[in-house]
Design an enzyme around this catalytic site. Structure first.
Site, PDB file in Angstrom:
ATOM      1  N   ASP B  95       2.328  -7.349 -11.856  1.00 12.62           N
ATOM      2  CA  ASP B  95       1.795  -7.604 -10.510  1.00 12.62           C
ATOM      3  C   ASP B  95       0.423  -6.941 -10.407  1.00 12.62           C
ATOM      4  O   ASP B  95       0.249  -5.865  -9.841  1.00 12.62           O
ATOM      5  CB  ASP B  95       2.735  -7.063  -9.433  1.00 12.62           C
ATOM      6  CG  ASP B  95       2.412  -7.669  -8.071  1.00 12.62           C
ATOM      7  OD1 ASP B  95       1.442  -8.454  -7.993  1.00 12.62           O
ATOM      8  OD2 ASP B  95       3.112  -7.358  -7.104  1.00 12.62           O
ATOM      9  N   ASN B 202      10.255  -5.029  -3.687  1.00 13.83           N
ATOM     10  CA  ASN B 202       9.825  -3.833  -2.949  1.00 13.83           C
ATOM     11  C   ASN B 202       8.588  -4.078  -2.084  1.00 13.83           C
ATOM     12  O   ASN B 202       8.002  -3.136  -1.562  1.00 13.83           O
ATOM     13  CB  ASN B 202       9.595  -2.654  -3.908  1.00 13.83           C
ATOM     14  CG  ASN B 202       8.490  -2.916  -4.899  1.00 13.83           C
ATOM     15  OD1 ASN B 202       7.879  -3.986  -4.890  1.00 13.83           O
ATOM     16  ND2 ASN B 202       8.216  -1.957  -5.762  1.00 13.83           N
ATOM     17  N   HIS B 203       8.192  -5.323  -1.947  1.00 11.62           N
ATOM     18  CA  HIS B 203       7.040  -5.622  -1.090  1.00 11.62           C
ATOM     19  C   HIS B 203       7.473  -5.672   0.377  1.00 11.62           C
ATOM     20  O   HIS B 203       8.590  -6.073   0.693  1.00 11.62           O
ATOM     21  CB  HIS B 203       6.400  -6.949  -1.500  1.00 11.62           C
ATOM     22  CG  HIS B 203       5.752  -6.870  -2.853  1.00 11.62           C
ATOM     23  ND1 HIS B 203       5.340  -7.967  -3.549  1.00 11.62           N
ATOM     24  CD2 HIS B 203       5.455  -5.799  -3.624  1.00 11.62           C
ATOM     25  CE1 HIS B 203       4.804  -7.578  -4.698  1.00 11.62           C
ATOM     26  NE2 HIS B 203       4.876  -6.272  -4.764  1.00 11.62           N
ATOM     27  N   GLU B 206       5.292  -3.051   7.098  1.00 15.09           N
ATOM     28  CA  GLU B 206       5.991  -2.090   7.960  1.00 15.09           C
ATOM     29  C   GLU B 206       5.140  -1.697   9.149  1.00 15.09           C
ATOM     30  O   GLU B 206       3.922  -1.564   9.041  1.00 15.09           O
ATOM     31  CB  GLU B 206       6.325  -0.806   7.176  1.00 15.09           C
ATOM     32  CG  GLU B 206       7.617  -0.896   6.390  1.00 15.09           C
ATOM     33  CD  GLU B 206       8.074   0.452   5.818  1.00 15.09           C
ATOM     34  OE1 GLU B 206       9.068   0.450   5.104  1.00 15.09           O
ATOM     35  OE2 GLU B 206       7.439   1.495   6.086  1.00 15.09           O
ATOM     36  N   HIS B 234       2.442  -3.915   1.688  1.00 15.29           N
ATOM     37  CA  HIS B 234       2.559  -3.654   0.253  1.00 15.29           C
ATOM     38  C   HIS B 234       2.804  -4.986  -0.452  1.00 15.29           C
ATOM     39  O   HIS B 234       3.864  -5.595  -0.287  1.00 15.29           O
ATOM     40  CB  HIS B 234       3.727  -2.694  -0.021  1.00 15.29           C
ATOM     41  CG  HIS B 234       3.967  -2.439  -1.483  1.00 15.29           C
ATOM     42  ND1 HIS B 234       5.214  -2.316  -2.032  1.00 15.29           N
ATOM     43  CD2 HIS B 234       3.103  -2.298  -2.519  1.00 15.29           C
ATOM     44  CE1 HIS B 234       5.115  -2.097  -3.335  1.00 15.29           C
ATOM     45  NE2 HIS B 234       3.847  -2.087  -3.659  1.00 15.29           N
ATOM     46  N   HIS B 324      -2.745  -0.338  -6.927  1.00 13.60           N
ATOM     47  CA  HIS B 324      -2.165   0.638  -7.845  1.00 13.60           C
ATOM     48  C   HIS B 324      -1.705   0.050  -9.181  1.00 13.60           C
ATOM     49  O   HIS B 324      -0.997   0.720  -9.923  1.00 13.60           O
ATOM     50  CB  HIS B 324      -1.049   1.453  -7.163  1.00 13.60           C
ATOM     51  CG  HIS B 324      -0.031   0.653  -6.411  1.00 13.60           C
ATOM     52  ND1 HIS B 324       0.343   0.943  -5.123  1.00 13.60           N
ATOM     53  CD2 HIS B 324       0.698  -0.412  -6.769  1.00 13.60           C
ATOM     54  CE1 HIS B 324       1.263   0.082  -4.726  1.00 13.60           C
ATOM     55  NE2 HIS B 324       1.499  -0.740  -5.706  1.00 13.60           N
ATOM     56  N   ASN B 325      -2.121  -1.178  -9.506  1.00 12.91           N
ATOM     57  CA  ASN B 325      -1.882  -1.739 -10.850  1.00 12.91           C
ATOM     58  C   ASN B 325      -3.198  -2.335 -11.342  1.00 12.91           C
ATOM     59  O   ASN B 325      -3.458  -3.531 -11.131  1.00 12.91           O
ATOM     60  CB  ASN B 325      -0.834  -2.867 -10.805  1.00 12.91           C
ATOM     61  CG  ASN B 325       0.587  -2.379 -10.670  1.00 12.91           C
ATOM     62  OD1 ASN B 325       0.844  -1.185 -10.691  1.00 12.91           O
ATOM     63  ND2 ASN B 325       1.512  -3.307 -10.537  1.00 12.91           N
ATOM     64  N   GLY B 374       6.709   4.190   0.758  1.00 13.97           N
ATOM     65  CA  GLY B 374       8.042   4.769   0.611  1.00 13.97           C
ATOM     66  C   GLY B 374       9.116   3.708   0.654  1.00 13.97           C
ATOM     67  O   GLY B 374       8.952   2.606   0.124  1.00 13.97           O
ATOM     68  N   HIS B 399       1.961   6.567  -6.452  1.00 14.36           N
ATOM     69  CA  HIS B 399       1.790   5.340  -5.664  1.00 14.36           C
ATOM     70  C   HIS B 399       2.981   5.011  -4.784  1.00 14.36           C
ATOM     71  O   HIS B 399       2.901   4.164  -3.910  1.00 14.36           O
ATOM     72  CB  HIS B 399       1.509   4.158  -6.583  1.00 14.36           C
ATOM     73  CG  HIS B 399       2.743   3.502  -7.162  1.00 14.36           C
ATOM     74  ND1 HIS B 399       3.690   4.187  -7.896  1.00 14.36           N
ATOM     75  CD2 HIS B 399       3.172   2.222  -7.104  1.00 14.36           C
ATOM     76  CE1 HIS B 399       4.639   3.360  -8.272  1.00 14.36           C
ATOM     77  NE2 HIS B 399       4.365   2.164  -7.799  1.00 14.36           N
TER      78      HIS B 399
END
Lengths: 155, 476
Positions: B95, B202-203, B206, B234, B324-325, B374, B399
C-alpha cells in the site's frame, strides 16, 4: 502471531480431498490450497483467498471471467495466479467462488466465476492487496499424491 | 522476542551487532515490554535488511514494528546510490504511500454530542468504503496520467478541496519524479473507479477528540486544546498502489540473480537504484504516492460535504498529511557528511526536526507532525519531530499501534456486533458493513498505542503533542 509457515503434511491429517485452509500471520493471513494436482491446489488456494474476504458459499458463480498468467518458476506462478484473481476482484468489484485452472509448465489459464460484491449479502471483511512471497511454498508432498500450495496475502 | 541476543544501548534502544552477512547493525527502538511482545520475525527481518547493498548506518525498527514482507512493518533503512545502494519494492510495501491526514474541525466536543449518531451515518454514507466500493469519478487514461503526475494538486484543481490544503501535505501535495508511463494497464484498470475510496482492513475515517495535551505551549501555538474535535483519515494508494507493489516485488525477485543479489527472503526484492529496473520502480512508486495524496484529498472534500450537512460551522482545515509507506530521496548527515540517501520507511513516519525547509512555514518552528493512528477503541497520537529525532533513524518515527494478534486469532476471539455494542457504551460509534471486519480490527488485537507513543518519545524519535480519543469510526 505466525506459528506455522510450512504447510501441514496432508497425509497426517488423513484427509485426501481437495480443500483450502488459512494460516496465521502477524498482520495478515496465509492461504493454503491442497489438491490431487497442482491445478486443483491452485484452485483451492484461490478459494481460500475469497474466504479471506467472505464466506465463498455466499458468492454466486454467475459471471465468467478468464485470466492468464506466467512466471519464472512455479512458486512465482502461484503468486501470479492469486494476484491475477485479486486484480479481477479489484478492477471488476467482484468476488469469485468457482475456479477452473489449466496450467502447462509455467503458464496458466483459468476460468473464474463469481458476482459483483454486495456489501449487505457478502459482508466483506477485508480487501486483499496482493499475494506475497512470504511463507511461499509449493508441492511439498506431490510424491504422495497431494499438492499443497500456500503464501501470505497482504490485506 | 528473545532479548538475549540484543545489546541494550538505552532503555528504549536495542542493537543487534553486525554478524554474518550484515553490513551494518540493526537497531530496534522500544521499551522492554514492547520488545518482548514483538515477534522474533522482526529481529530476523531487520537483520536481513542490514545485509542489503549500500545500506547506511543501520537498519532500524520502530516501536510498533511487526512482521512484514521482507522488511518488517515499522522498518527504516537508507541506501546510498553511489555505494551500490538498492531500492526495494518490499521495503515500501503493497500500500504505497498509505498515510494519515488530520483535519481540524474548529468544533468542541459539546457541539457534536447531540448530532453524533447522525454525523456517523452521514459520514458513512458519504465515504465509499469496503470491498467493491467505487468513487464518483471515472478516470480515462489522460486524466489518470494527470492525477499520477500531480497528486493532491490535481484533486484540488478538479475542485476537491482548497489550494491552501496543499501547504499542509508532504511534498506540497505533489511528489516530484513520478512517471505515469511506468504504471501498467492492470494498475490503471484497478484505479479507474477507486479515486476517493477509503478501502478496508485497518483503514478508517475517525472523528476524534483531544483527550490529552502533552506540550501545552506547542499545542496552544497550533490552536489545540483538550476537547477539540479532529477528523483523521487513514488510507493509501488503493488498487493502483497495490498493483505497482505486486508487479515490482515479482520483477525484482526475478531479476535479483542478474544483479548478483542474494536475497535472504524473496520479499526483500530490490534492485540497484541506478539500474533501469530501480529507476522504473521509483517512477512508478512516486506516481502511486501521488495517487494516495489525491485520494486523501478527495476524501477530505467528501468529509467536508458530510460535515456541512450536519454541522455547517465546521471548518475541516488540513492540519497535516503524512505518508508512512514510502522511499524518498533525502539529505541526511551520515558517516560524518551530508549525503543524499534513499530512505525507505515501511510503516514508519518521517519526523523532520524544526527548521526543515520541507515543512510548511507555520509548522517549521515546531517540527514535522507525526500522526500515529491507533485503533477504534483506544487512541491515536500526534507527535512532533525534534532536533534529536532529526539525527536518529534518518528522522523517522512510529506510524501506528502495530498488530499484536493475527486477524485469524482476532476473529476467533471477538464478535463484531458485540464489539460495536461495547464501544458504543464507551462513547465510540462504529460504522462498518462487515462485523467480521470489525472483529478482525478489535482494539485488543493491537499493541498498546499509548505505550508505542511513549516509547517513540523516550527513544528520541519524536515528542508527544496530543492524544486523540475516537468518537466515531467509519471503516470499510
Amino acid at each position: 502471531m505466525f506459528r506455522q509457515a510450512k504447510a501441514m503434511d496432508p497425509i497426517k491429517t488423513k484427509r485426501r480431498e481437495a480443500r483450502w485452509e488459512h494460516f496465521s500471520h502477524g498482520a495478515d493471513i496465509g492461504v493454503r490450497g491442497i489438491g490431487p494436482s497442482r491445478d486443483k491446489a491452485f484452485e483451492q488456494a484461490a478459494l481460500a483467498l475469497t474466504a479471506v474476504v467472505c464466506n465463498p458459499k455466499r458468492v454466486k458463480p454467475v459471471q465468467r471471467v478468464t485470466v492468464s498468467c506466467s512466471a519464472a518458476d512455479q512458486e512465482l506462478l502461484l503468486v501470479a495466479w492469486l494476484n491475477a484473481v485479486i486484480a479481477e476482484m479489484s478492477a471488476r468489484k467482484m468476488l469469485f467462488s468457482r475456479f477452473s485452472v489449466r496450467s502447462r509448465g509455467l503458464r496458466l489459464k483459468a476460468v473464474i466465476k463469481g458476482e459483483k460484491a454486495d456489501p449487505r449479502r457478502h459482508a466483506p471483511a477485508v480487501e486483499p492487496k496482493g499475494a506475497t512471497l512470504t511463507a511461499l511454498d509449493i508441492g511439498r508432498w506431490r510424491q504422495r499424491g497431494l499438492w499443497t500450495v500456500q503464501c501470505v496475502v497482504d490485506v | 522476542m528473545n532479548i538475549s541476543k540484543l545489546a541494550r544501548r538505552s532503555d528504549y534502544s536495542w542493537e543487534m551487532p553486525k554478524r554474518g552477512d550484515m553490513r551494518v547493525p540493526a537497531v530496534i527502538f522500544a521499551g522492554e515490554s514492547l520488545i518482548r511482545e514483538m515477534d522474533e520475525k522482526v529481529a530476523e527481518q531487520i537483520s536481513n535488511v542490514a545485509c542489503l547493498p549500500g545500506i547506511v548506518e543501520a537498519a532500524y525498527a520502530m516501536p510498533d514494528a511487526h512482521w512484514g514482507y521482507g522488511f518488517p512493518i515499522g522498518g527504516v533503512a537508507a541506501f546510498d546510490p553511489d555505494e551500490g545502494g538498492v531500492v526495494s519494492a518490499g521495503g515500501v510495501g503493497f500500500d504505497i504511500s498509505c498515510g494519515v491526514r488530520a483535519l481540524k474541525t474548529g468544533l468542541r466536543v459539546p457541539e457534536i454530542e447531540s448530532v453524533r449518531a447522525r454525523l456517523a451515518r452521514t459520514l458513512a454514507a458519504a465515504i465509499p468504503a469496503g470491498v467493491g466500493s467505487t468513487g464518483s469519478l471515472h478516470l480515462d487514461d489522460r486524466e489518470l496520467d494527470r492525477m499520477l503526475e500531480n497528486g493532491a494538486r490535481w484533486a484540488v484543481g478538479r475542485g476537491f478541496g482548497r489550494p491552501d490544503d496543499l501547504d499542509r501535505v508532504e511534498e506540497r501535495g505533489r511528489m516530484e519524479g513520478a512517471d505515469p508511463a511506468e504504471i501498467s494497464r492492470q494498475a490503471r484498470r484497478r484505479q479507474r473507479d477507486e479515486m476517493g475510496t477509503l478501502g478496508s482492513g485497518n483503514h478508517y475515517m475517525e472523528v476524534q477528540r483531544v483527550s490529552l495535551v502533552y506540550d501545552d505551549r506547542a499545542a496552544a501555538a497550533m490552536g489545540f486544546s483538550v476537547g477539540d474535535v479532529l477528523v483523521s483519515l487513514h488510507c493509501g494508494s488503493r488498487g493502483l498502489g497495490h498493483q505497482v507493489g505486486t508487479e515490482f516485488v515479482s520483477r525484482m525477485a526475478e531479476a535479483a540473480p542478474r544483479f548478483g543479489l542474494t536475497l535472504p527472503e524473496r520479499d526483500l526484492a530490490c534492485a540497484p537504484i541506478k539500474s533501469p529496473l530501480g529507476q522504473s520502480y521509483l517512477g512508478a512508486m512516486r506516481a502511486a504516492i501521488n495517487c494516495a495524496l489525491a485520494n486523501r484529498q478527495i476524501l477530505t472534500h467528501l468529509a467536508r460535504i458530510a460535515f456541512a450537512e450536519v454541522l455547517p460551522q465546521a471548518s475541516l482545515d488540513v492540519f497535516y498529511d503524512v505518508s508512512h509507506n514510502t522511499c524518498k530521496l533525502e539529505e541526511h548527515e551520515a558517516g560524518g557528511r551530508r549525503r543524499s540517501l534513499y530512505v525507505h520507511r515501511k510503516g514508519a513516519t518521517r519526523a523532520f526536526g524544526p527548521g526543515r525547509p520541507e515543512l510548511p512555514e507555520a509548522l517549521r518552528p515546531f517540527g514535522q507532525p507525526v500522526l500515529i493512528g491507533g485503533t477504534m477503541g483506544t487512541a491515536s497520537h500526534i507527535l512532533l519531530g525534534t532536533a534529536e529525532s532529526e539525527k536518529t533513524a534518518f528522522a523517522s518515527a512510529a506510524h501506528g499501534a502495530g498488530r499484536a494478534m493475527s486477524r485469524h486469532q482476532a476473529a476467533k476471539q471477538w464478535r463484531g456486533a458485540q464489539l460495536v455494542k461495547e464501544l458504543a457504551s464507551r462513547g465510540v460509534l462504529i460504522e462498518s458493513p462487515s462485523m467480521r471486519g470489525v472483529a478482525e480490527e478489535a482494539p485488543g488485537a493491537y499493541k498498546d498505542v499509548d505505550a508505542v507513543a511513549e516509547a517513540t518519545e523516550r527513544a528520541g524519535l519524536a515528542r508527544r503533542l496530543l492524544r486523540l480519543a475516537p468518537m466515531i469510526c467509519v471503516k470499510g
